[in-house]
Design a protein around this motif. Structure first.
Motif, PDB file in Angstrom:
ATOM      1  N   GLY A 218    -105.235  -0.685-105.212  1.00 45.34           N
ATOM      2  CA  GLY A 218    -104.555  -0.726-106.495  1.00 45.34           C
ATOM      3  C   GLY A 218    -105.064  -1.824-107.389  1.00 45.34           C
ATOM      4  O   GLY A 218    -106.164  -2.349-107.217  1.00 45.34           O
ATOM      5  N   LYS A 219    -104.214  -2.190-108.371  1.00 46.21           N
ATOM      6  CA  LYS A 219    -104.605  -3.180-109.373  1.00 46.21           C
ATOM      7  C   LYS A 219    -104.412  -4.609-108.883  1.00 46.21           C
ATOM      8  O   LYS A 219    -105.036  -5.525-109.406  1.00 46.21           O
ATOM      9  N   GLU A 220    -103.496  -4.805-107.922  1.00 49.67           N
ATOM     10  CA  GLU A 220    -103.195  -6.163-107.486  1.00 49.67           C
ATOM     11  C   GLU A 220    -104.375  -6.761-106.739  1.00 49.67           C
ATOM     12  O   GLU A 220    -104.959  -6.137-105.860  1.00 49.67           O
ATOM     13  N   ALA A 221    -104.726  -7.992-107.102  1.00 48.62           N
ATOM     14  CA  ALA A 221    -105.851  -8.683-106.465  1.00 48.62           C
ATOM     15  C   ALA A 221    -105.341  -9.535-105.314  1.00 48.62           C
ATOM     16  O   ALA A 221    -104.510 -10.416-105.503  1.00 48.62           O
ATOM     17  N   GLY A 222    -105.815  -9.254-104.118  1.00 46.68           N
ATOM     18  CA  GLY A 222    -105.422 -10.041-102.958  1.00 46.68           C
ATOM     19  C   GLY A 222    -106.296 -11.269-102.827  1.00 46.68           C
ATOM     20  O   GLY A 222    -107.181 -11.533-103.654  1.00 46.68           O
ATOM     21  N   PRO A 223    -106.063 -12.060-101.788  1.00 42.94           N
ATOM     22  CA  PRO A 223    -106.897 -13.251-101.576  1.00 42.94           C
ATOM     23  C   PRO A 223    -108.339 -12.870-101.272  1.00 42.94           C
ATOM     24  O   PRO A 223    -108.608 -11.871-100.605  1.00 42.94           O
ATOM     25  N   VAL A 224    -109.270 -13.674-101.790  1.00 49.01           N
ATOM     26  CA  VAL A 224    -110.693 -13.410-101.593  1.00 49.01           C
ATOM     27  C   VAL A 224    -111.088 -13.822-100.179  1.00 49.01           C
ATOM     28  O   VAL A 224    -110.821 -14.951 -99.749  1.00 49.01           O
ATOM     29  N   ALA A 225    -111.700 -12.893 -99.452  1.00 45.42           N
ATOM     30  CA  ALA A 225    -112.120 -13.184 -98.081  1.00 45.42           C
ATOM     31  C   ALA A 225    -113.312 -14.138 -98.074  1.00 45.42           C
ATOM     32  O   ALA A 225    -114.166 -14.076 -98.947  1.00 45.42           O
ATOM     33  N   ARG A 226    -113.353 -15.015 -97.075  1.00 45.44           N
ATOM     34  CA  ARG A 226    -114.452 -15.965 -96.914  1.00 45.44           C
ATOM     35  C   ARG A 226    -115.189 -15.641 -95.620  1.00 45.44           C
ATOM     36  O   ARG A 226    -115.096 -16.352 -94.631  1.00 45.44           O
ATOM     37  N   ARG A 227    -115.871 -14.517 -95.617  1.00 46.65           N
ATOM     38  CA  ARG A 227    -116.582 -14.059 -94.432  1.00 46.65           C
ATOM     39  C   ARG A 227    -117.725 -13.168 -94.871  1.00 46.65           C
ATOM     40  O   ARG A 227    -117.730 -12.642 -95.983  1.00 46.65           O
ATOM     41  N   PRO A 228    -118.715 -12.972 -94.002  1.00 51.07           N
ATOM     42  CA  PRO A 228    -119.790 -12.022 -94.322  1.00 51.07           C
ATOM     43  C   PRO A 228    -119.246 -10.600 -94.366  1.00 51.07           C
ATOM     44  O   PRO A 228    -118.201 -10.286 -93.793  1.00 51.07           O
ATOM     45  N   LEU A 229    -119.964  -9.735 -95.060  1.00 51.12           N
ATOM     46  CA  LEU A 229    -119.550  -8.344 -95.186  1.00 51.12           C
ATOM     47  C   LEU A 229    -119.754  -7.597 -93.871  1.00 51.12           C
ATOM     48  O   LEU A 229    -120.691  -7.874 -93.120  1.00 51.12           O
ATOM     49  N   THR A 230    -118.866  -6.651 -93.610  1.00 50.27           N
ATOM     50  CA  THR A 230    -119.022  -5.791 -92.451  1.00 50.27           C
ATOM     51  C   THR A 230    -120.042  -4.694 -92.767  1.00 50.27           C
ATOM     52  O   THR A 230    -120.468  -4.534 -93.914  1.00 50.27           O
ATOM     53  N   GLU A 231    -120.411  -3.913 -91.741  1.00 49.59           N
ATOM     54  CA  GLU A 231    -121.387  -2.842 -91.944  1.00 49.59           C
ATOM     55  C   GLU A 231    -120.870  -1.800 -92.928  1.00 49.59           C
ATOM     56  O   GLU A 231    -121.615  -1.300 -93.777  1.00 49.59           O
ATOM     57  N   ILE A 232    -119.581  -1.461 -92.833  1.00 51.01           N
ATOM     58  CA  ILE A 232    -119.010  -0.479 -93.752  1.00 51.01           C
ATOM     59  C   ILE A 232    -118.999  -1.028 -95.170  1.00 51.01           C
ATOM     60  O   ILE A 232    -119.336  -0.321 -96.137  1.00 51.01           O
ATOM     61  N   GLU A 233    -118.643  -2.297 -95.320  1.00 51.64           N
ATOM     62  CA  GLU A 233    -118.612  -2.904 -96.655  1.00 51.64           C
ATOM     63  C   GLU A 233    -120.013  -2.987 -97.244  1.00 51.64           C
ATOM     64  O   GLU A 233    -120.203  -2.788 -98.458  1.00 51.64           O
ATOM     65  N   LEU A 234    -121.012  -3.268 -96.403  1.00 51.86           N
ATOM     66  CA  LEU A 234    -122.390  -3.308 -96.897  1.00 51.86           C
ATOM     67  C   LEU A 234    -122.826  -1.953 -97.428  1.00 51.86           C
ATOM     68  O   LEU A 234    -123.524  -1.862 -98.448  1.00 51.86           O
TER      69      LEU A 234
END
Length: 346
Positions: A150-166
């Protein structure tokens, strides 16, 4: 009156007084031509040269004309990339060029977050590699939107991207490369590709630390969320094509007209977009005590006339008047009127 000749020391003293007094005239007796080794009193005052500091750690190797060309070229790129991102995410995305600067590669690398999305690009026939960095503050909200968030912005993750995210973010990268290729086509036909992706920018050394690079920074805005996208071009990559970065080669890019095919493609993307439609049946006020005491079957009275039209809002913007009813056993509304667009103040 005998002719007077001033000594060199007296002349220097008078000149110093003239400089200190802002160039005011100083009265002096008439003199004959000075003898050898002496200076005339009417000698023009010495001009002070403006000294400009030069930082040898950050040499400016790219000319001002080339920098202006790169700025104008990527301003047009930003507008087109923003339109392409809006079609992909089915939401308004604004991309604005914020700066075009020269700095050393080490300064660029140490200014980035760790981890980040750090792409090493190959741009044939340019020599060496380019860098595309997407800040996590905007990258993870984009991933969330691609996954149906949705529109709500959650906290920004501080980790490398996963394979699916890549795999998901590679669509954004490819979109960036496609628009960058179009932006450069009047200067040079580029063949762009991603060589590798890193999360720690300090592990990538495409040029020596003190080598000059051109940093082109964009601000991407997705609703209330903002983040930076950086394109790093080493000087040695564009050194041989400096003569092509002139106003004659890039000006036509920003003046290109939108083709009918482009309009049709964007329209097809927007036509499949999902939007929120809200019908306001009525509005009223009750006390907190009454609200807590509500039970199934209770009736809330309002001042809304049953003959008055209902307000229909699309994405929080009132667009239609409608009447309530039923269709095939389901609650429904019938559109009675289309409202004119709301005028923006200011």
């Amino acid at each position: 009156m005998a002719d007077e000749v001033l000594s060199q020391a007296e002349v220097e003293s008078l000149l110093s007084q003239m400089e200190a007094g802002g160039g005011r005239a100083v009265a002096a007796p008439a003199m004959a031509a000075p003898a050898a080794g002496a200076a005339a009193i009417n000698k023009a005052p010495r001009t002070r040269e403006k000294v400009t500091p030069y930082d040898f750690k950050r040499p400016e190797r790219v000319g001002k004309e080339q920098m202006r060309a790169l700025q104008s070229l990527h301003e047009g790129f930003g507008r087109n990339f923003g339109a392409a991102m809006s079609a992909l995410l089915r939401s308004i995305v604004d991309v604005k060029l914020t700066s075009v600067d020269q700095l050393t590669y080490s300064e660029f690398v140490f200014s980035l977050e760790n981890p980040t999305y750090f792409n090493v690009l190959r741009a044939e026939p340019l020599e060496g590699n380019l860098i595309l960095d997407i800040n996590p503050s905007i990258l993870y909200p984009i991933i969330d939107r691609l996954l149906g968030g949705g529109k709500e912005a959650g906290p920004v993750a501080r980790r490398p991207l996963t394979e699916i995210e890549l795999r998901l973010v590679s669509r954004i990268t490819q979109l960036f490369l496609n628009e960058l290729k179009r932006a450069w086509e009047n200067v040079l036909a580029l063949k762009l590709s991603v060589e590798r992706v890193e999360s720690n920018p300090q592990l990538v050394q495409i040029v020596p630390p003190n080598e000059v690079v051109v940093l082109i920074s964009f601000e991407l805005m997705l609703g209330d969320i903002r983040g930076m996208i950086n394109l790093c071009i080493p000087y040695n990559s564009i050194e041989r094509i400096g003569s092509k970065l002139t106003s004659n080669s890039w000006a036509s890019y920003g003046k290109q007209t939108v083709s009918a095919a482009s309009i049709a493609q964007i329209s097809r993307q927007i036509d499949r977009s999902l939007v929120d439609v809200v019908v306001t049946m009525a509005e009223t006020r009750i006390t907190t005590e009454d609200l807590i005491g509500l039970r199934v079957g209770d009736i809330i009275t309002t001042d809304h006339d049953i003959r008055s039209p209902l307000q229909v809002a699309v994405q929080d913007v009132t667009k239609f008047h409608a009447s309530p009813g039923a269709f095939k056993g389901q609650k429904a509304i019938r559109i009675d009127a289309t409202l004119p667009p709301e005028k923006k103040l200011g």
